[in-house]
Design an enzyme around this catalytic site. Structure first.
Site, PDB file in Angstrom:
ATOM      1  N   GLU A  94     -51.983 -17.878 -18.337  1.00  0.00           N
ATOM      2  CA  GLU A  94     -52.982 -16.842 -18.611  1.00  0.00           C
ATOM      3  C   GLU A  94     -53.694 -17.039 -19.941  1.00  0.00           C
ATOM      4  OE1 GLU A  94     -54.092 -14.678 -16.673  1.00  0.00           O
ATOM      5  OE2 GLU A  94     -52.602 -14.319 -15.115  1.00  0.00           O
ATOM      6  N   GLU A 125     -30.978 -25.351 -12.455  1.00  0.00           N
ATOM      7  CA  GLU A 125     -30.823 -24.682 -13.752  1.00  0.00           C
ATOM      8  C   GLU A 125     -29.507 -25.046 -14.422  1.00  0.00           C
ATOM      9  OE1 GLU A 125     -29.083 -20.264 -13.236  1.00  0.00           O
ATOM     10  OE2 GLU A 125     -30.996 -20.572 -12.223  1.00  0.00           O
TER      11      GLU A 125
END
Length: 319
Positions: A94, A125
């Site tokens: 963004e 992960e």
């Protein structure tokens, strides 16, 4: 360096981290009416704002540290897995359209790479070496800031990245939703967002995800304010790349000046569709080239550039 495992003496009686505990307020979740379920979510989400209030000082420290590094040519990296990783990637993505930053200035790193944005890859992960490898791949330096995001505080991918970043001299920030006495780590800024157990036990895309999103909003926006990407409360470095953003730019110019829409449109084109430069040109009478030079002298800070121009005019009028 990061501890390899949480301090189990500070967990609950069953050895659960705060983010893994069952919420006593939602024990009958599957028996609630739809309205009662919505009301429970709304009630629990108040914890999000309380958690941010308790972490205000640490968040402010993170903003100041990051802005200082970026002014010196550094970059900001968000590192996470699963929901935490996706939120970091979202915030990074963004920044270019909102603040006209180059894509490399703020980057999101997620365990499993781009594929993990749309498809779960929980097993990746657990690979601490992958986190370290991501830091090495991006050639992180002592000018950069690495933000590790992990709701439960224990994600090996994140800890591998933090450790590698520290070894390279980078500044590090940690964001987690468990207390420091449940999982300690050595970083420059440690942000703990204690929203409590989730309504759906262990589902950290809920309150933990919400509070993380809000804090990343505050962090990136605060940094961009300090970097001169904002004038008043306007995003004067917005990238004018589509009709909506072109309209926003024109309305911004009209709101901040006495120009009509056609006049604002002409000014915007003369500035190369740069709202900040357009405002400087309008308020100072400078052309685009001179305005660019003045902004560059003040690291893109419009208010400082205007003050300098006014001071120069005042000084020349007294001689």
């Amino acid at each position: 360096m990061a501890n390899s495992s949480p301090n189990l003496t500070h967990l609950n009686e069953r050895g659960h981290l705060l983010t893994e505990q069952a919420n006593p307020n939602s024990q009958t979740l599957d028996q609630l009416s739809t309205l009662e379920l919505v009301q429970l979510f709304n009630q629990e989400d108040y914890r999000v704002l309380e958690a941010i209030a308790s972490a205000e000082t640490a968040i402010a420290q993170a903003i100041d540290l990051t802005a200082q590094c970026l002014r010196q040519g550094g970059r900001l990296f968000y590192v996470g897995a699963g929901t935490s990783g996706r939120l970091g990637v979202l915030d990074a993505a963004e920044c270019p359209p909102t603040f006209c930053t180059p894509p490399e200035l703020v980057q999101g790193i997620i365990a499993g790479g781009a594929a993990a944005l749309v498809r779960s890859s929980e097993d990746l992960e657990d690979r601490q070496e992958d986190g370290a490898g991501a830091i090495a791949h991006r050639q992180v330096t002592d000018l950069d800031v690495v933000v590790g995001i992990t709701a439960g505080g224990t994600t090996p991918f994140v800890h591998g990245a933090i450790q590698a970043a520290r070894q390279r001299g980078a500044h590090t920030i940690f964001i987690a939703c468990v207390p420091q006495d449940q999982f300690a780590i050595e970083v420059d800024v440690d942000i703990r967002l204690l929203v409590g157990p989730e309504i759906l036990a262990g589902s950290t895309r809920l309150k933990a995800g919400t509070v993380t999103k809000l804090v990343l909003n505050i962090l990136s926006t605060g940094v961009m304010v300090q970097l001169g990407k904002v004038y008043g409360n306007r995003m004067v470095d917005v990238a004018v790349t589509n009709n909506k953003l072109h309209d926003r730019a024109l309305r911004m110019l009209q709101d901040l000046t006495d120009l009509s829409r056609p006049e604002a449109a002409l000014l915007l084109e003369r500035s190369g569709r740069q709202v900040k430069l357009a405002l400087l040109m309008h308020w100072t009478g400078l052309d685009a080239e001179a305005g660019d030079r003045l902004l560059a002298q003040h690291q893109g800070q419009l208010r400082q550039a205007l003050d300098q121009h006014s001071a120069t005019l005042k000084d020349s009028s007294t001689h």
